[in-house]
Design a protein around this motif. Structure first.
Motif, PDB file in Angstrom:
ATOM      1  N   THR A  91      -9.422 -11.173   6.877  1.00  0.00           N
ATOM      2  CA  THR A  91      -8.242 -11.041   7.733  1.00  0.00           C
ATOM      3  C   THR A  91      -7.004 -10.760   6.892  1.00  0.00           C
ATOM      4  O   THR A  91      -6.691 -11.492   5.953  1.00  0.00           O
ATOM      5  CB  THR A  91      -8.028 -12.323   8.555  1.00  0.00           C
ATOM      6  OG1 THR A  91      -9.122 -12.491   9.456  1.00  0.00           O
ATOM      7  CG2 THR A  91      -6.723 -12.253   9.337  1.00  0.00           C
ATOM      8  N   ALA A  92      -6.320  -9.664   7.208  1.00  0.00           N
ATOM      9  CA  ALA A  92      -5.140  -9.245   6.440  1.00  0.00           C
ATOM     10  C   ALA A  92      -4.556  -7.993   7.087  1.00  0.00           C
ATOM     11  O   ALA A  92      -5.180  -7.389   7.970  1.00  0.00           O
ATOM     12  CB  ALA A  92      -5.521  -8.945   4.993  1.00  0.00           C
ATOM     13  N   VAL A  93      -3.394  -7.619   6.601  1.00  0.00           N
ATOM     14  CA  VAL A  93      -2.873  -6.283   6.886  1.00  0.00           C
ATOM     15  C   VAL A  93      -3.414  -5.354   5.806  1.00  0.00           C
ATOM     16  O   VAL A  93      -3.293  -5.654   4.617  1.00  0.00           O
ATOM     17  CB  VAL A  93      -1.337  -6.262   6.895  1.00  0.00           C
ATOM     18  CG1 VAL A  93      -0.830  -4.840   7.121  1.00  0.00           C
ATOM     19  CG2 VAL A  93      -0.799  -7.190   7.975  1.00  0.00           C
ATOM     20  N   TYR A  94      -4.014  -4.258   6.229  1.00  0.00           N
ATOM     21  CA  TYR A  94      -4.621  -3.310   5.301  1.00  0.00           C
ATOM     22  C   TYR A  94      -3.707  -2.089   5.147  1.00  0.00           C
ATOM     23  O   TYR A  94      -3.259  -1.506   6.147  1.00  0.00           O
ATOM     24  CB  TYR A  94      -5.991  -2.882   5.806  1.00  0.00           C
ATOM     25  CG  TYR A  94      -7.046  -3.932   5.558  1.00  0.00           C
ATOM     26  CD1 TYR A  94      -7.044  -5.124   6.279  1.00  0.00           C
ATOM     27  CD2 TYR A  94      -8.036  -3.748   4.587  1.00  0.00           C
ATOM     28  CE1 TYR A  94      -7.993  -6.105   6.042  1.00  0.00           C
ATOM     29  CE2 TYR A  94      -8.990  -4.723   4.354  1.00  0.00           C
ATOM     30  CZ  TYR A  94      -8.961  -5.899   5.073  1.00  0.00           C
ATOM     31  OH  TYR A  94      -9.896  -6.877   4.835  1.00  0.00           O
ATOM     32  N   LYS A 113       0.422   1.931  -9.559  1.00  0.00           N
ATOM     33  CA  LYS A 113      -0.008   3.302  -9.809  1.00  0.00           C
ATOM     34  C   LYS A 113       0.080   4.171  -8.555  1.00  0.00           C
ATOM     35  O   LYS A 113      -0.119   5.375  -8.629  1.00  0.00           O
ATOM     36  CB  LYS A 113      -1.453   3.305 -10.318  1.00  0.00           C
ATOM     37  CG  LYS A 113      -1.643   2.597 -11.644  1.00  0.00           C
ATOM     38  CD  LYS A 113      -0.859   3.260 -12.764  1.00  0.00           C
ATOM     39  CE  LYS A 113      -1.489   4.564 -13.180  1.00  0.00           C
ATOM     40  NZ  LYS A 113      -0.788   5.170 -14.341  1.00  0.00           N
ATOM     41  N   TYR A 114       0.355   3.549  -7.413  1.00  0.00           N
ATOM     42  CA  TYR A 114       0.397   4.265  -6.148  1.00  0.00           C
ATOM     43  C   TYR A 114       1.857   4.418  -5.714  1.00  0.00           C
ATOM     44  O   TYR A 114       2.558   3.427  -5.533  1.00  0.00           O
ATOM     45  CB  TYR A 114      -0.379   3.507  -5.071  1.00  0.00           C
ATOM     46  CG  TYR A 114      -1.849   3.349  -5.383  1.00  0.00           C
ATOM     47  CD1 TYR A 114      -2.298   2.373  -6.264  1.00  0.00           C
ATOM     48  CD2 TYR A 114      -2.794   4.173  -4.782  1.00  0.00           C
ATOM     49  CE1 TYR A 114      -3.653   2.235  -6.544  1.00  0.00           C
ATOM     50  CE2 TYR A 114      -4.150   4.025  -5.041  1.00  0.00           C
ATOM     51  CZ  TYR A 114      -4.569   3.050  -5.929  1.00  0.00           C
ATOM     52  OH  TYR A 114      -5.910   2.915  -6.191  1.00  0.00           O
ATOM     53  N   ALA A 115       2.287   5.653  -5.524  1.00  0.00           N
ATOM     54  CA  ALA A 115       3.684   5.899  -5.165  1.00  0.00           C
ATOM     55  C   ALA A 115       3.919   5.954  -3.660  1.00  0.00           C
ATOM     56  O   ALA A 115       5.060   5.828  -3.211  1.00  0.00           O
ATOM     57  CB  ALA A 115       4.150   7.213  -5.791  1.00  0.00           C
ATOM     58  N   HIS A 116       2.859   6.166  -2.894  1.00  0.00           N
ATOM     59  CA  HIS A 116       3.018   6.359  -1.451  1.00  0.00           C
ATOM     60  C   HIS A 116       2.167   5.340  -0.705  1.00  0.00           C
ATOM     61  O   HIS A 116       0.994   5.149  -1.044  1.00  0.00           O
ATOM     62  CB  HIS A 116       2.600   7.774  -1.059  1.00  0.00           C
ATOM     63  CG  HIS A 116       3.251   8.835  -1.891  1.00  0.00           C
ATOM     64  ND1 HIS A 116       4.554   9.248  -1.692  1.00  0.00           N
ATOM     65  CD2 HIS A 116       2.780   9.553  -2.943  1.00  0.00           C
ATOM     66  CE1 HIS A 116       4.852  10.175  -2.580  1.00  0.00           C
ATOM     67  NE2 HIS A 116       3.810  10.376  -3.346  1.00  0.00           N
ATOM     68  N   TRP A 117       2.771   4.744   0.312  1.00  0.00           N
ATOM     69  CA  TRP A 117       2.114   3.672   1.064  1.00  0.00           C
ATOM     70  C   TRP A 117       2.287   3.889   2.561  1.00  0.00           C
ATOM     71  O   TRP A 117       3.326   4.369   3.014  1.00  0.00           O
ATOM     72  CB  TRP A 117       2.720   2.314   0.699  1.00  0.00           C
ATOM     73  CG  TRP A 117       2.419   1.895  -0.692  1.00  0.00           C
ATOM     74  CD1 TRP A 117       3.088   2.285  -1.825  1.00  0.00           C
ATOM     75  CD2 TRP A 117       1.381   1.028  -1.121  1.00  0.00           C
ATOM     76  NE1 TRP A 117       2.512   1.707  -2.940  1.00  0.00           N
ATOM     77  CE2 TRP A 117       1.457   0.924  -2.524  1.00  0.00           C
ATOM     78  CE3 TRP A 117       0.370   0.318  -0.466  1.00  0.00           C
ATOM     79  CZ2 TRP A 117       0.575   0.135  -3.290  1.00  0.00           C
ATOM     80  CZ3 TRP A 117      -0.500  -0.468  -1.205  1.00  0.00           C
ATOM     81  CH2 TRP A 117      -0.394  -0.550  -2.597  1.00  0.00           C
ATOM     82  N   GLY A 118       1.268   3.503   3.317  1.00  0.00           N
ATOM     83  CA  GLY A 118       1.384   3.493   4.758  1.00  0.00           C
ATOM     84  C   GLY A 118       2.023   2.199   5.233  1.00  0.00           C
ATOM     85  O   GLY A 118       2.360   1.324   4.425  1.00  0.00           O
ATOM     86  N   GLN A 119       2.168   2.081   6.550  1.00  0.00           N
ATOM     87  CA  GLN A 119       2.817   0.912   7.143  1.00  0.00           C
ATOM     88  C   GLN A 119       1.853  -0.255   7.333  1.00  0.00           C
ATOM     89  O   GLN A 119       2.283  -1.384   7.557  1.00  0.00           O
ATOM     90  CB  GLN A 119       3.434   1.290   8.487  1.00  0.00           C
ATOM     91  CG  GLN A 119       4.616   2.243   8.354  1.00  0.00           C
ATOM     92  CD  GLN A 119       5.724   1.647   7.520  1.00  0.00           C
ATOM     93  OE1 GLN A 119       6.209   0.551   7.777  1.00  0.00           O
ATOM     94  NE2 GLN A 119       6.135   2.365   6.470  1.00  0.00           N
ATOM     95  N   GLY A 120       0.577   0.019   7.262  1.00  0.00           N
ATOM     96  CA  GLY A 120      -0.407  -1.049   7.374  1.00  0.00           C
ATOM     97  C   GLY A 120      -0.990  -1.179   8.763  1.00  0.00           C
ATOM     98  O   GLY A 120      -0.361  -0.801   9.765  1.00  0.00           O
ATOM     99  N   THR A 121      -2.205  -1.713   8.829  1.00  0.00           N
ATOM    100  CA  THR A 121      -2.874  -1.988  10.097  1.00  0.00           C
ATOM    101  C   THR A 121      -3.518  -3.361  10.009  1.00  0.00           C
ATOM    102  O   THR A 121      -4.122  -3.707   8.989  1.00  0.00           O
ATOM    103  CB  THR A 121      -3.911  -0.894  10.433  1.00  0.00           C
ATOM    104  OG1 THR A 121      -4.466  -1.131  11.726  1.00  0.00           O
ATOM    105  CG2 THR A 121      -5.037  -0.826   9.406  1.00  0.00           C
ATOM    106  N   GLN A 122      -3.365  -4.145  11.065  1.00  0.00           N
ATOM    107  CA  GLN A 122      -3.836  -5.525  11.057  1.00  0.00           C
ATOM    108  C   GLN A 122      -5.332  -5.586  11.338  1.00  0.00           C
ATOM    109  O   GLN A 122      -5.829  -4.981  12.301  1.00  0.00           O
ATOM    110  CB  GLN A 122      -3.085  -6.351  12.110  1.00  0.00           C
ATOM    111  CG  GLN A 122      -3.565  -7.782  12.255  1.00  0.00           C
ATOM    112  CD  GLN A 122      -3.203  -8.639  11.059  1.00  0.00           C
ATOM    113  OE1 GLN A 122      -2.069  -8.601  10.589  1.00  0.00           O
ATOM    114  NE2 GLN A 122      -4.164  -9.425  10.565  1.00  0.00           N
ATOM    115  N   VAL A 123      -6.032  -6.345  10.515  1.00  0.00           N
ATOM    116  CA  VAL A 123      -7.446  -6.646  10.740  1.00  0.00           C
ATOM    117  C   VAL A 123      -7.577  -8.160  10.852  1.00  0.00           C
ATOM    118  O   VAL A 123      -7.158  -8.889   9.946  1.00  0.00           O
ATOM    119  CB  VAL A 123      -8.327  -6.119   9.588  1.00  0.00           C
ATOM    120  CG1 VAL A 123      -9.762  -6.629   9.740  1.00  0.00           C
ATOM    121  CG2 VAL A 123      -8.304  -4.599   9.555  1.00  0.00           C
TER     122      VAL A 123
END
Length: 127
Positions: A91-94, A113-123
């Protein structure tokens, strides 16, 4: 610039499955390494899985190895995370992330190392 939008999260019982998708904008999606991270309440963001843009090498956290599978479809500008045998501790935001850096040993696991990120989705996995 790459924009990332995750989908596919939700509520599932322990032992169930979900498939997360991350749709990317931009013409050069195929040249980005892609990763999935997660963050549970009160915990730091942690690495889940990653895939290189070129040879398709995959990397997994020990906690998900054998249960989760990362894949990508460059024609659809999409990366997936198939999650099987889910546990309440999953259980987390992915978050989906993209990296254009040159990767060396260990790079896949490092969020910086990652410059771009999404807003996340809850699981959420119920016991």
């Amino acid at each position: 610039q790459v924009q990332l939008v995750e989908s596919g999260g939700g509520l599932v019982q322990a032992g169930g499955s979900l498939r997360l998708s991350c749709a990317a904008s931009g013409r050069i999606f195929s040249s980005y390494h892609m990763g999935w991270f997660r963050q549970a309440p009160g915990k730091e963001r942690e690495f889940v899985a990653a895939i290189r843009w070129s040879l398709g090498n995959t990397y997994y956290a020990d906690s998900v190895k054998g249960r989760f599978t990362i894949s990508r479809d460059n024609a659809k500008n999409t990366v997936y995370l198939q999650m099987n045998s889910l546990k309440p501790e999953d259980t987390a935001v992915y978050y989906c992330a993209a990296s254009s850096d040159v990767w060396y040993s260990g790079s896949a696991y490092r969020p910086e190392k990652y410059a771009h990120w999404g807003q996340g989705t809850q699981v959420t996995v119920s016991s």
